[in-house]
Design an enzyme around this catalytic site. Structure first.
Site, mmCIF file in Angstrom:
data_model
loop_
_atom_site.group_PDB
_atom_site.id
_atom_site.type_symbol
_atom_site.label_atom_id
_atom_site.label_comp_id
_atom_site.label_asym_id
_atom_site.label_seq_id
_atom_site.Cartn_x
_atom_site.Cartn_y
_atom_site.Cartn_z
ATOM 1 N N HIS A 139 -3.938 -85.271 4.577
ATOM 2 C CA HIS A 139 -4.201 -83.873 4.903
ATOM 3 C C HIS A 139 -4.829 -83.154 3.713
ATOM 4 O O HIS A 139 -4.768 -83.638 2.573
ATOM 5 C CB HIS A 139 -2.896 -83.179 5.309
ATOM 6 C CG HIS A 139 -2.133 -83.938 6.355
ATOM 7 N ND1 HIS A 139 -1.086 -84.776 6.051
ATOM 8 C CD2 HIS A 139 -2.291 -83.993 7.690
ATOM 9 C CE1 HIS A 139 -0.612 -85.326 7.161
ATOM 10 N NE2 HIS A 139 -1.330 -84.866 8.169
ATOM 11 N N SER A 164 -1.303 -82.598 13.206
ATOM 12 C CA SER A 164 -0.788 -82.115 11.922
ATOM 13 C C SER A 164 -1.714 -81.132 11.228
ATOM 14 O O SER A 164 -1.288 -80.436 10.312
ATOM 15 C CB SER A 164 -0.516 -83.300 10.986
ATOM 16 O OG SER A 164 -1.693 -84.083 10.824
ATOM 17 N N ASP A 171 -2.264 -84.846 0.373
ATOM 18 C CA ASP A 171 -1.325 -85.972 0.336
ATOM 19 C C ASP A 171 -1.959 -87.297 0.723
ATOM 20 O O ASP A 171 -1.266 -88.257 1.035
ATOM 21 C CB ASP A 171 -0.129 -85.691 1.252
ATOM 22 C CG ASP A 171 -0.531 -85.474 2.710
ATOM 23 O OD1 ASP A 171 -1.726 -85.611 3.019
ATOM 24 O OD2 ASP A 171 0.349 -85.172 3.530
#
Length: 440
Positions: A407, A33, A404
Site C-alpha cells: 500500500h 484495502s 508497507d
C-alpha cells in the site's frame, strides 16, 4: 398564439433551514484495502490484524484505525474536500444508528469476483476475506431502506418571496425576475404550467408553498437522496490478480481473468445505478510493476524487464490492460444509462507521475522502497512485513511513496486525490466542485 394570463401569488415560507444541493451530502464507498477504513478489523478475519495497531495510522490518526497506510486514504481526502466527515465502516454501525453522510463498505483483501471463483481453482485458502464486491453490495441494499425512509419539513431556502406575478404562456413574467438567484428558480420555471391550482382569488389563482414543495416539504426519498450522493466503486479488482500472482501466476495466465473481473465491476456499477445512484466514480488499478511486493517477488537480473524508473514493464502493462478494458465497459454503461454520470478515476496516471519523478513531489527517499518493512532491496520481507516482528517503520513516511510494500503512504494518496479532485485524472470530472482543493 394567444397568451394565457395567470396571476399567481407565490408564498415560499418555511420553518426548517436546509441548503440546496450544491455539493455531495453523502459518499458510499466500495472496494478493498485502498479504501477500507475499518471493516476488515471488524469482520473477524485475523490474517492481517496489525493494521489495527501502530505504526499503521501513525501519521494522522496517531493510532491504528484499520486503514492500510500510515494515515488517510483517497476516500478520506475526498470526504474532506466536500466538507464531510470520514466515512464510518459499515461493520462499525450500531443497530438503528442513523447514517447521514454515507458509509464505507470496502474491505481490505476484498476481490471483485466472489470467493467461490478462487476456491473452485484451489487458491481460496489464501484469501484475506470472503467479503467480495457482491457481499458489499448486499450490505448496501440491506442499509438502503434505512437511508430513504424519513421525511423533512418544508425548507426555508433563506430567500422568502411573496407577491402577485403575471404568468404569460409560455414564459412567466415577473415571477422569473422575482426568483432570480432563488434556489427553486429552475424547478419553478420548468414546472409552473403543471402545478395544480387552488381556488380562484378574484381574477387570479393562488398556489401555496405546500403546492410548490409537494405538500410535505423536501422528502428524503431515495431518488432525491442519491442525487446528492457520490458512489465510489473501487479501487477493486487488484486483489483478484494479486492472489494468483503471489502464487506464481504469470501475466499471460492472469490476462485471461481480466474480462471476468471487469464484467463483475461493471455489473456492480449497474446494480448501484438501478438502485438509484446517479453519480459514480469507478477507479482503475495502480501501476503494480512499481510496487515493492511485485519488485521483490518478480525480481530478475534481466534489466530489459524494467523501465527507466525501475518498475517492471510487463506488470505495468498488465495494469494498463485491465484499465483499458474497464474504460471500455464504462463507456458501454454510459450509453445504457445516459442519466447517470459515470467517471473513471485514473489511479494509474495520477500515481505514475511520482513514480517517474518522486523528488519533484517531495518523495526524497524515492518511490520503490517501502517505508515500513523487514529489509531487502525494496524493504519488503514476507516473513517480517510491516507491523510484524523484525520490521520497522521509517522516520519520515511523507518522504516515501510506498508504505508497507503493498500500500501507499498518506502523502502518495494525497497527491492521487488532488489529481482526481481537480479533474486532471477524473473522466469526466465530478459534477460538484470541492469545497477545498488543497486537501492537507
Amino acid at each position: 398564439m394567444m397568451n394565457v394570463i395567470f396571476f399567481l401569488v407565490v408564498t415560499l415560507l418555511g420553518t426548517v433551514s436546509c441548503s440546496p444541493p450544491l455539493k455531495y451530502d453523502s459518499i458510499f464507498s466500495f472496494g478493498d484495502s485502498l479504501a477500507d477504513t475499518g471493516n476488515f478489523l471488524r469482520s473477524g478475519a485475523l490474517k492481517f490484524p496489525v493494521i489495527g495497531k501502530l505504526p499503521y495510522g501513525e501519521t494522522f490518526f496517531h493510532h491504528g484505525t484499520g486503514r492500510c497506510s500510515d494515515g488517510r486514504l483517497i476516500v478520506d481526502f475526498i470526504a474532506e474536500a466536500y466538507g464531510l466527515p470520514y466515512l464510518r465502516p459499515y461493520l462499525a454501525l450500531g443497530k438503528g444508528e442513523k447514517v447521514e453522510h454515507g458509509v464505507n463498505f470496502a474491505v481490505a483483501g476484498a476481490t471483485a469476483l466472489d470467493a467461490k471463483f478462487f476456491y473452485d481453482r484451489k487458491i481460496g485458502q489464501i484469501l484475506w476475506t470472503n467479503d467480495s464486491l457482491s457481499v458489499q453490495l448486499g450490505w448496501f441494499t440491506d442499509l438502503k431502506s434505512t437511508l430513504c425512509s424519513t421525511k423533512q419539513a418544508p425548507c426555508n431556502w433563506g430567500v422568502p418571496i411573496e407577491g402577485t406575478y403575471q404568468f404569460a404562456n409560455p414564459e412567466p413574467v415577473g415571477f422569473s425576475q422575482a426568483l432570480r438567484g432563488h434556489p427553486l428558480r429552475r424547478a419553478a420555471l420548468r414546472d409552473w404550467a403543471r402545478l395544480p391550482l387552488s381556488r380562484s382569488r378574484g381574477s387570479g389563482f393562488f398556489i401555496s408553498s405546500d403546492t410548490i414543495l409537494g405538500g410535505h416539504g423536501v422528502s428524503t426519498d431515495c431518488a432525491n437522496y442519491f442525487k446528492r450522493s457520490l458512489f465510489l466503486v473501487g479501487e477493486i479488482g487488484g486483489n483478484d490478480y494479486n492472489y494468483p500472482f503471489f502464487l506464481g501466476g504469470n501475466v499471460t495466465q492472469l490476462k485471461a481473468m481480466v474480462p471476468a473481473v471487469v464484467e463483475t465491476i461493471a455489473a456492480a456499477t449497474t446494480t448501484l445505478i438501478e438502485e438509484g445512484a446517479v453519480e459514480l466514480v469507478v477507479a482503475g488499478n495502480l501501476p503494480i510493476g512499481c510496487n515493492a511486493v511485485y519488485l521483490t517477488l518478480f525480481h530478475t537480473d534481466d534489466r530489459t524487464a524494467y523501465d527507466k524508473n525501475g518498475c517492471l514493464k510487463a506488470h505495468n502493462a498488465f495494469s494498463k490492460y485491465h484499465n483499458s478494458q474497464l474504460k471500455l465497459a464504462l463507456q458501454n454503461l454510459r450509453q445504457k444509462y445516459p442519466h447517470a454520470r459515470i467517471s473513471y478515476a485514473d489511479y494509474y496516471g495520477a500515481s505514475k507521475r511520482f513514480f517517474h519523478v518522486p523528488k519533484r513531489y517531495g518523495f526524497k527517499d524515492g518511490s520503490l522502497v517501502a517505508c515500513c518493512g523487514g529489509g531487502g532491496p525494496y524493504n519488503f520481507n514476507n516473513s517480517a512485513r510491516c507491523g510484524h516482528t523484525g520490521s520497522k517503520a521509517c522516520l519520515d513516511p511523507k518522504a516515501y511513496v510506498n508504505w508497507d510494500g503493498i500500500h501507499l503512504t498518506e502523502a502518495a494518496y494525497r497527491y492521487i486525490s488532488m489529481g482526481l479532485l481537480n479533474g486532471s485524472f477524473m473522466y469526466p470530472p465530478l459534477s460538484f466542485s470541492p469545497v477545498k482543493y488543497n486537501v492537507v
